[in-house]
Motif scaffolding. Structure first.
Motif, short mmCIF file in Angstrom:
data_model
loop_
_atom_site.label_atom_id
_atom_site.label_comp_id
_atom_site.label_asym_id
_atom_site.label_seq_id
_atom_site.Cartn_x
_atom_site.Cartn_y
_atom_site.Cartn_z
N PRO A 59 -72.52 1.89 -69.99
CA PRO A 59 -71.84 2.43 -68.69
C PRO A 59 -72.36 3.93 -68.30
O PRO A 59 -73.14 4.76 -69.27
N VAL A 60 -72.38 4.09 -66.90
CA VAL A 60 -72.94 5.24 -66.46
C VAL A 60 -72.02 6.57 -66.61
O VAL A 60 -72.06 7.51 -66.38
N TRP A 61 -70.84 6.03 -66.31
CA TRP A 61 -69.43 6.81 -66.20
C TRP A 61 -68.34 6.13 -66.73
O TRP A 61 -68.10 4.90 -66.43
N CYS A 62 -67.45 6.69 -67.44
CA CYS A 62 -66.24 6.26 -68.20
C CYS A 62 -65.12 7.31 -67.82
O CYS A 62 -65.12 8.54 -68.19
N THR A 63 -64.12 6.83 -67.17
CA THR A 63 -63.25 7.88 -66.75
C THR A 63 -61.70 6.81 -66.99
O THR A 63 -61.64 5.87 -66.46
N ASN A 64 -60.69 7.67 -67.02
CA ASN A 64 -59.48 7.14 -66.89
C ASN A 64 -58.61 7.92 -65.85
O ASN A 64 -58.46 9.07 -65.71
N HIS A 65 -58.69 6.96 -64.64
CA HIS A 65 -58.22 7.39 -63.37
C HIS A 65 -56.85 7.70 -63.15
O HIS A 65 -56.28 8.31 -62.25
N GLY A 66 -55.93 7.06 -64.15
CA GLY A 66 -54.49 7.00 -64.20
C GLY A 66 -54.04 5.59 -64.02
O GLY A 66 -53.56 5.09 -65.14
N PHE A 98 -49.77 7.62 -57.80
CA PHE A 98 -50.48 8.21 -56.81
C PHE A 98 -49.87 8.97 -55.94
O PHE A 98 -50.54 9.83 -55.20
N TYR A 99 -48.47 9.02 -55.95
CA TYR A 99 -47.67 10.14 -55.44
C TYR A 99 -47.21 11.24 -56.36
O TYR A 99 -46.36 12.04 -55.84
N SER A 100 -47.79 11.45 -57.56
CA SER A 100 -47.30 12.25 -58.54
C SER A 100 -48.03 13.51 -58.33
O SER A 100 -49.16 13.72 -58.06
N PRO A 101 -47.52 14.55 -58.95
CA PRO A 101 -48.23 15.80 -58.98
C PRO A 101 -49.46 15.85 -59.89
O PRO A 101 -50.40 16.51 -59.46
N GLU A 102 -49.72 14.88 -60.78
CA GLU A 102 -50.48 14.75 -61.68
C GLU A 102 -52.00 14.37 -60.87
O GLU A 102 -53.00 14.87 -60.97
N PHE A 103 -51.41 13.40 -59.97
CA PHE A 103 -52.67 12.81 -59.41
C PHE A 103 -53.18 13.71 -58.29
O PHE A 103 -54.44 13.77 -57.87
N ALA A 104 -52.06 14.48 -57.64
CA ALA A 104 -52.58 15.69 -56.69
C ALA A 104 -53.28 16.70 -57.39
O ALA A 104 -54.23 16.95 -56.56
N GLU A 105 -53.08 17.01 -58.44
CA GLU A 105 -53.76 17.81 -59.20
C GLU A 105 -55.26 17.27 -59.33
O GLU A 105 -56.38 18.25 -59.63
N ASP A 111 -62.57 11.97 -67.90
CA ASP A 111 -63.75 11.33 -68.42
C ASP A 111 -63.54 11.15 -70.08
O ASP A 111 -62.92 11.88 -70.82
N PHE A 112 -64.34 10.15 -70.59
CA PHE A 112 -63.92 9.71 -71.81
C PHE A 112 -65.30 9.15 -72.59
O PHE A 112 -66.11 8.66 -71.85
N ARG A 133 -53.29 8.43 -69.38
CA ARG A 133 -54.40 9.30 -69.26
C ARG A 133 -53.98 10.63 -69.76
O ARG A 133 -52.74 11.37 -69.55
N PRO A 134 -54.94 11.63 -70.41
CA PRO A 134 -54.32 12.70 -70.87
C PRO A 134 -54.39 13.83 -69.63
O PRO A 134 -55.22 13.62 -68.78
N HIS A 135 -53.65 14.81 -69.97
CA HIS A 135 -53.62 15.75 -68.82
C HIS A 135 -54.80 16.83 -69.07
O HIS A 135 -54.45 17.52 -70.28
N VAL A 136 -55.59 17.06 -68.16
CA VAL A 136 -56.57 18.15 -68.36
C VAL A 136 -56.59 19.38 -67.37
O VAL A 136 -57.47 20.10 -67.23
N GLY A 137 -55.61 19.09 -66.60
CA GLY A 137 -55.54 20.16 -65.43
C GLY A 137 -56.26 19.46 -64.18
O GLY A 137 -56.78 18.43 -63.89
N ALA A 138 -56.78 20.71 -63.35
CA ALA A 138 -57.17 20.26 -61.95
C ALA A 138 -58.55 19.78 -62.11
O ALA A 138 -59.32 20.34 -62.79
N ARG A 139 -58.79 18.86 -61.32
CA ARG A 139 -60.27 18.17 -61.07
C ARG A 139 -60.19 17.88 -59.68
O ARG A 139 -59.53 16.85 -59.31
#
Length: 148
Positions: A59-66, A98-105, A111-112, A133-139
């Motif tokens: 893969p060229v990119w691996c991510t946990n979108h939530g 999708f409507y959570s503060p975590e997704f807004a942030e 990425d993993f 999905r781990p919490h890593v702050g804003a992105r």
């Protein structure tokens, strides 16, 4: 910035993304960023990852979108494929995310390293734990985020 469209029980079938500072598309060129395929379990997704890796396909990119854990690949023509697994058991849980503060942030994801995910899976960690999905702050989407 980001809109999801659906016509059935899936949380989205089409995503429309507004990326700031994105270059204009070349005249006469049309295209799709990527197409996604959903696996029934993390075990199936990992099995396909292992099979492809043995063939030299990584893969060229691996991510946990939530809502999904996703592996992005490019084919020889540069088309992108997303192979994913749902992280929530119901559409209602995905929609709440999708409507959570975590997704807004962080609407992009965390990425993993897929080899680390595989190691943890074979060590016996639960699928539910691996898909959380781990919490890593804003992105945010901006000129520093590489959309592969």
């Amino acid at each position: 910035m980001l809109t999801f469209l659906t016509y059935d029980e899936e949380h989205h079938r089409i995503a429309v993304l507004n990326v700031p500072e994105l270059a204009d598309q070349q005249a006469g060129v049309a295209g799709v960023h990527h197409v996604a395929f959903t696996y029934g379990s993390l075990a199936e997704l990992i099995g396909n990852y292992e099979r492809a890796k043995e063939l030299g396909i990584e893969p060229v990119w691996c991510t946990n979108h939530g809502p999904t854990t996703s592996l992005y690949y490019r084919d020889p023509d540069g088309n992108q494929l997303e192979l994913q697994v749902e992280n929530f058991d119901t559409i209602e849980e995905s929609t709440r995310f999708f409507y959570s503060p975590e997704f807004a942030e962080n609407p992009i994801g965390v990425d993993f390293d897929p080899s680390e995910l595989v190691r943890r899976f074979h060590a016996g960690e639960s699928e539910a734990g691996l898909k959380k999905r781990p919490h890593v702050g804003a992105r945010r989407f901006d000129s520093t985020v590489k959309i592969v």
